[in-house]
Design a protein around this motif. Sequence first.
Motif, PDB file in Angstrom:
ATOM      1  N   TRP A 241       0.819  -1.211   0.000  1.00  0.00           N
ATOM      2  CA  TRP A 241       0.000   0.000   0.000  1.00  0.00           C
ATOM      3  C   TRP A 241       0.852   1.260   0.000  1.00  0.00           C
ATOM      4  O   TRP A 241       0.616   2.174  -0.816  1.00  0.00           O
ATOM      5  CB  TRP A 241      -0.929  -0.023   1.206  1.00  0.00           C
ATOM      6  N   ILE A 242       1.846   1.354   0.867  1.00  0.00           N
ATOM      7  CA  ILE A 242       2.609   2.587   0.973  1.00  0.00           C
ATOM      8  C   ILE A 242       3.473   2.822  -0.265  1.00  0.00           C
ATOM      9  O   ILE A 242       3.638   3.972  -0.704  1.00  0.00           O
ATOM     10  CB  ILE A 242       3.474   2.620   2.255  1.00  0.00           C
ATOM     11  N   PHE A 243       3.993   1.753  -0.878  1.00  0.00           N
ATOM     12  CA  PHE A 243       4.769   1.940  -2.103  1.00  0.00           C
ATOM     13  C   PHE A 243       3.863   2.311  -3.278  1.00  0.00           C
ATOM     14  O   PHE A 243       4.254   3.085  -4.153  1.00  0.00           O
ATOM     15  CB  PHE A 243       5.587   0.692  -2.419  1.00  0.00           C
ATOM     16  N   PHE A 244       2.670   1.773  -3.291  1.00  0.00           N
ATOM     17  CA  PHE A 244       1.690   2.145  -4.312  1.00  0.00           C
ATOM     18  C   PHE A 244       1.340   3.619  -4.179  1.00  0.00           C
ATOM     19  O   PHE A 244       1.310   4.364  -5.169  1.00  0.00           O
ATOM     20  CB  PHE A 244       0.441   1.273  -4.160  1.00  0.00           C
ATOM     21  N   MET A 245       1.070   4.068  -2.935  1.00  0.00           N
ATOM     22  CA  MET A 245       0.705   5.467  -2.710  1.00  0.00           C
ATOM     23  C   MET A 245       1.900   6.388  -2.970  1.00  0.00           C
ATOM     24  O   MET A 245       1.740   7.506  -3.470  1.00  0.00           O
ATOM     25  CB  MET A 245       0.211   5.644  -1.273  1.00  0.00           C
ATOM     26  N   CYS A 246       3.085   5.940  -2.602  1.00  0.00           N
ATOM     27  CA  CYS A 246       4.284   6.750  -2.824  1.00  0.00           C
ATOM     28  C   CYS A 246       4.521   6.967  -4.315  1.00  0.00           C
ATOM     29  O   CYS A 246       4.812   8.088  -4.767  1.00  0.00           O
ATOM     30  CB  CYS A 246       5.487   6.075  -2.182  1.00  0.00           C
ATOM     31  N   GLY A 247       4.397   5.885  -5.106  1.00  0.00           N
ATOM     32  CA  GLY A 247       4.566   6.014  -6.554  1.00  0.00           C
ATOM     33  C   GLY A 247       3.519   6.911  -7.175  1.00  0.00           C
ATOM     34  O   GLY A 247       3.829   7.740  -8.052  1.00  0.00           O
ATOM     35  N   SER A 248       2.281   6.767  -6.719  1.00  0.00           N
ATOM     36  CA  SER A 248       1.211   7.617  -7.235  1.00  0.00           C
ATOM     37  C   SER A 248       1.454   9.075  -6.869  1.00  0.00           C
ATOM     38  O   SER A 248       1.225   9.980  -7.685  1.00  0.00           O
ATOM     39  CB  SER A 248      -0.131   7.144  -6.667  1.00  0.00           C
ATOM     40  N   GLY A 249       1.936   9.312  -5.635  1.00  0.00           N
ATOM     41  CA  GLY A 249       2.206  10.682  -5.222  1.00  0.00           C
ATOM     42  C   GLY A 249       3.302  11.332  -6.039  1.00  0.00           C
ATOM     43  O   GLY A 249       3.190  12.492  -6.457  1.00  0.00           O
ATOM     44  N   LEU A 250       4.384  10.585  -6.298  1.00  0.00           N
ATOM     45  CA  LEU A 250       5.477  11.122  -7.113  1.00  0.00           C
ATOM     46  C   LEU A 250       4.989  11.455  -8.524  1.00  0.00           C
ATOM     47  O   LEU A 250       5.348  12.501  -9.101  1.00  0.00           O
ATOM     48  CB  LEU A 250       6.615  10.103  -7.172  1.00  0.00           C
ATOM     49  N   TYR A 251       4.183  10.566  -9.100  1.00  0.00           N
ATOM     50  CA  TYR A 251       3.656  10.816 -10.460  1.00  0.00           C
ATOM     51  C   TYR A 251       2.817  12.089 -10.477  1.00  0.00           C
ATOM     52  O   TYR A 251       2.955  12.926 -11.393  1.00  0.00           O
ATOM     53  CB  TYR A 251       2.832   9.619 -10.913  1.00  0.00           C
ATOM     54  N   ASN A 252       1.933  12.245  -9.507  1.00  0.00           N
ATOM     55  CA  ASN A 252       1.055  13.413  -9.495  1.00  0.00           C
ATOM     56  C   ASN A 252       1.831  14.708  -9.299  1.00  0.00           C
ATOM     57  O   ASN A 252       1.479  15.747  -9.877  1.00  0.00           O
ATOM     58  CB  ASN A 252       0.000  13.263  -8.395  1.00  0.00           C
ATOM     59  N   ILE A 253       2.872  14.671  -8.478  1.00  0.00           N
ATOM     60  CA  ILE A 253       3.690  15.873  -8.277  1.00  0.00           C
ATOM     61  C   ILE A 253       4.356  16.286  -9.588  1.00  0.00           C
ATOM     62  O   ILE A 253       4.344  17.467  -9.970  1.00  0.00           O
ATOM     63  CB  ILE A 253       4.748  15.621  -7.182  1.00  0.00           C
ATOM     64  N   TYR A 325       0.427  12.905   0.361  1.00  0.00           N
ATOM     65  CA  TYR A 325      -0.426  14.092   0.491  1.00  0.00           C
ATOM     66  C   TYR A 325      -0.045  15.167  -0.534  1.00  0.00           C
ATOM     67  O   TYR A 325      -0.922  15.878  -1.051  1.00  0.00           O
ATOM     68  CB  TYR A 325      -0.333  14.650   1.906  1.00  0.00           C
ATOM     69  N   ALA A 326       1.249  15.305  -0.817  1.00  0.00           N
ATOM     70  CA  ALA A 326       1.678  16.290  -1.812  1.00  0.00           C
ATOM     71  C   ALA A 326       1.130  15.930  -3.190  1.00  0.00           C
ATOM     72  O   ALA A 326       0.634  16.800  -3.924  1.00  0.00           O
ATOM     73  CB  ALA A 326       3.197  16.366  -1.838  1.00  0.00           C
ATOM     74  N   GLY A 327       1.209  14.652  -3.568  1.00  0.00           N
ATOM     75  CA  GLY A 327       0.684  14.227  -4.856  1.00  0.00           C
ATOM     76  C   GLY A 327      -0.817  14.389  -4.959  1.00  0.00           C
ATOM     77  O   GLY A 327      -1.342  14.824  -5.991  1.00  0.00           O
ATOM     78  N   GLN A 328      -1.535  14.040  -3.886  1.00  0.00           N
ATOM     79  CA  GLN A 328      -2.988  14.182  -3.905  1.00  0.00           C
ATOM     80  C   GLN A 328      -3.384  15.652  -4.014  1.00  0.00           C
ATOM     81  O   GLN A 328      -4.319  16.005  -4.742  1.00  0.00           O
ATOM     82  CB  GLN A 328      -3.593  13.547  -2.643  1.00  0.00           C
ATOM     83  N   THR A 329      -2.666  16.526  -3.289  1.00  0.00           N
ATOM     84  CA  THR A 329      -2.951  17.957  -3.352  1.00  0.00           C
ATOM     85  C   THR A 329      -2.667  18.504  -4.748  1.00  0.00           C
ATOM     86  O   THR A 329      -3.425  19.340  -5.270  1.00  0.00           O
ATOM     87  CB  THR A 329      -2.110  18.718  -2.314  1.00  0.00           C
ATOM     88  N   ALA A 330      -1.574  18.047  -5.361  1.00  0.00           N
ATOM     89  CA  ALA A 330      -1.238  18.497  -6.715  1.00  0.00           C
ATOM     90  C   ALA A 330      -2.330  18.121  -7.701  1.00  0.00           C
ATOM     91  O   ALA A 330      -2.707  18.929  -8.576  1.00  0.00           O
ATOM     92  CB  ALA A 330       0.096  17.886  -7.146  1.00  0.00           C
ATOM     93  N   PHE A 331      -2.887  16.907  -7.568  1.00  0.00           N
ATOM     94  CA  PHE A 331      -3.958  16.479  -8.466  1.00  0.00           C
ATOM     95  C   PHE A 331      -5.226  17.306  -8.240  1.00  0.00           C
ATOM     96  O   PHE A 331      -5.864  17.769  -9.201  1.00  0.00           O
ATOM     97  CB  PHE A 331      -4.241  14.998  -8.250  1.00  0.00           C
ATOM     98  N   ILE A 332      -5.607  17.501  -6.972  1.00  0.00           N
ATOM     99  CA  ILE A 332      -6.838  18.235  -6.667  1.00  0.00           C
ATOM    100  C   ILE A 332      -6.735  19.681  -7.137  1.00  0.00           C
ATOM    101  O   ILE A 332      -7.685  20.246  -7.711  1.00  0.00           O
ATOM    102  CB  ILE A 332      -7.138  18.167  -5.154  1.00  0.00           C
ATOM    103  N   SER A 333      -5.579  20.315  -6.885  1.00  0.00           N
ATOM    104  CA  SER A 333      -5.426  21.731  -7.223  1.00  0.00           C
ATOM    105  C   SER A 333      -5.549  21.994  -8.720  1.00  0.00           C
ATOM    106  O   SER A 333      -5.912  23.099  -9.121  1.00  0.00           O
ATOM    107  CB  SER A 333      -4.090  22.259  -6.712  1.00  0.00           C
ATOM    108  N   LYS A 334      -5.271  21.007  -9.555  1.00  0.00           N
ATOM    109  CA  LYS A 334      -5.367  21.165 -11.000  1.00  0.00           C
ATOM    110  C   LYS A 334      -6.681  20.653 -11.573  1.00  0.00           C
ATOM    111  O   LYS A 334      -6.928  20.780 -12.779  1.00  0.00           O
ATOM    112  CB  LYS A 334      -4.207  20.427 -11.680  1.00  0.00           C
TER     113      LYS A 334
END
Length: 795
Positions: A241-253, A325-334
């Motif tokens: 789970w954490i590696f999945f979320m980490c990869g998704s966060g990096l992509y979104n950033i 959280y940074a990746g999720q925020t980046a996605f939401i803000s756009k």
Amino acid sequence: MDPALGPVSISYEFKKETWTRTFVLSFQSLGVVYGRLSTAPLYVFGSIDPKDIESREEMHELFSFVFWTLTIIPLLKYAFIVMRADDDGEGGTFSLYSLLCRHVKVGLLPCNKNSGKIVHHEEESRKEKQESKARKAIEKHKSSHYLLLFLALLGACMMISDTVLTPAISVLSAAKGLGRSLGMITKKFFSSDKTKHHAAELLKKYVPTPVACAILVCLFTLQHYGTNKIGCMFAPIVIVWIFFMCGSGLYNIIHWDHEIIHAISPMYMLRFMKKINLRHWKLLSSVVLCIAGSEAMFADLGHFSKKSIKITFVCLIYPVLILTYAGQTAFISKNLGTDEVFHIRESIPNKALQHVFTVLSLFASAVGSQATITAGFSIINQCQALDCFPRVEVVHTSENVRGQVYVPDANWVFMALSLAVTIGFHDISPIGKATGLAITCGMLVTTSLMSLVIALYWEKSLLISACFLLFFGAIEAMYLSTSLLNFFRGAWCLTILSLLFMTIMVSWHYGTLKKYEFDIENKVSVEWLTDYSPGLGVSRVPGIGFIYSDVVTGIPAFFTHFITNLPAFHQVLIVVSFKSLPVPCIPQSQRYLVGRVGPKEYRVYRCIVRYGYRDNVRDTDDFEDHIISSIGEFIGREEYDLESMTSPEGKMMILDSPMEDGCALIAVTEESSSTGDIQTLSENGSRRNLLDSNASSEITHSPVKKKKVRFLLPPKSPTMRISVRQELQEIIDARESGTAYFLGHSHLSARKGSNFFKKFLITSYVFLDKNCREPPVALNIPHAALLEVGTVYTL
């Protein structure tokens, strides 16, 4: 100092933690401690009303709050400060309270009454502490004692209430994603757009709640396997789970908004505060959910170790959460403008991966609930041992880590309440508001008690203590105010849960305390038994009589009631008291205090069995053998102790080492006709081996056969006096004649004219006492040998 107790040095045994063991515990902690922190992204931004966000800048400012909240509370406060205040490896609000009870005279619980007389702690605690004005003020004013107990109970209630709310919000948030995925898949089977939309809406509305309930039932059913197995079972899920979320966060950033990195500047928070209004203030009630699970880092210390928990958080969990959280925020803000954008599922870059995420989040959400469930078991175990919770069965699930416990009755209550919350709200937003309030209240309690520990236990300056309280307390008070603004939007649920658990704890504490005070006031002196009872025509019958009492001096009132109506008692009497102390554990070698009651010829002894809130005393069946052996050692040593001969109540003696001159009883363990190992039961060696052999026998043999222990006199020794040998022989003869157990059965009732509050507390205590799942004493007493003496206590 009470002569019946005497000073005793309690020394703790620390096992050296190797790096291999640290790695194993760190791995297991992923599946227990950090499941909740790592799954908080499921509902932090998801609990925000999309209408409350108006611009991209506001999302950046909220991320700045998330970043600094994660840095200040879990990292700085808990990982580097609060976890240093563990109580011999045990954490939670009650461990802080027990530290204060032992080092400052603030104890109100019955088990604390003589804690200062019974326990002398580690070397630094034996030194004379400087009597500061703060210490004197707290010890002098009784109101401060009640306030500290209330804070400890409040913190425990918040943790237990969180145990109910967290599984509901974690699993329901993941089930919402499943509803969306099913809705998308269903659209392929309909041609009409209206039908597609209607079917998708029905699935999103009605599927999550039943799915969440089914997962909750499975989660709570797994709890009986224990922390060790659950940690190994759940840890791989959290790692994926954490590696999945980490990869998704990096992509979104990188793909959506790499400028989100600038938002870690505290200037973004200042911008948010400058334009603050009621709408903005309510947004912070969702931000506080990002630290949900931080309190469990401290409360779950007994299940793991400080090093393993700290290393896992600093090296893995903290950086992964920041990236997520940074990746999720980046996605939401756009992508502002749609309601679905705030659900973390939408930020997954690929539609196929979104379906994988949905399945993975269901498993991860179940794991995320494990931290608070485990912490809830630890808190209940501490509360019960300190007489603040009704007697329930506590199962110790690990032989190596004494803090790993499972409470079956509490587990099913948690499951029922969690299901009720899930079905009642079927929405994560109101549950999130209640969870946020529980988190902030619990953290404020920890901050308050920790500031006192800094000043009174660590003996730092009041300035340092005040700075800790003001800095962390101000941040948590801010989040508390935001949660209170949402009281009628779901936070009221916490009030009901906390009132329920607080009523249970206060009622039990009040009834236990009043019963203890009644026993103290109505006990009779030793002279009543030795001087007055012969006038009643009391006869002595063969055998040993065990009298179980909460009082540690004198004769309990219920036994005098028994003798008055049936004038006979056994040729050997042993008054046994079980005393829970505000310490995690007491070494086996220092568990028994033995003394004599009255003149020698009456053969009346007293044994105080002491244990800490992490000690597993109820699973041991050979207390009777230990007590008799301890009395044998006491008789052999007494001849050399002049003080015990002159003390009117008898000196309580701790038997921390075996006698070397052969003046103690010899125990013969009879397992079968072919084997008969002879062992001398002693507190530091072979007695412990007997316990270990019992445990191994229960594991390897089926059906389990209870071992029978017989006692023999030691070989004739020139150092043993004839009187000692004669008294030991009487003990052996009495044991062979049979054993009876005397137990007082109290019936509490409120005095006429008592106020409503007092009647309510006593009625609640009576109800809880009648429905307790565990007996009042730890021994497994045979029903045929049990004599219960009923007494009415009018309070």
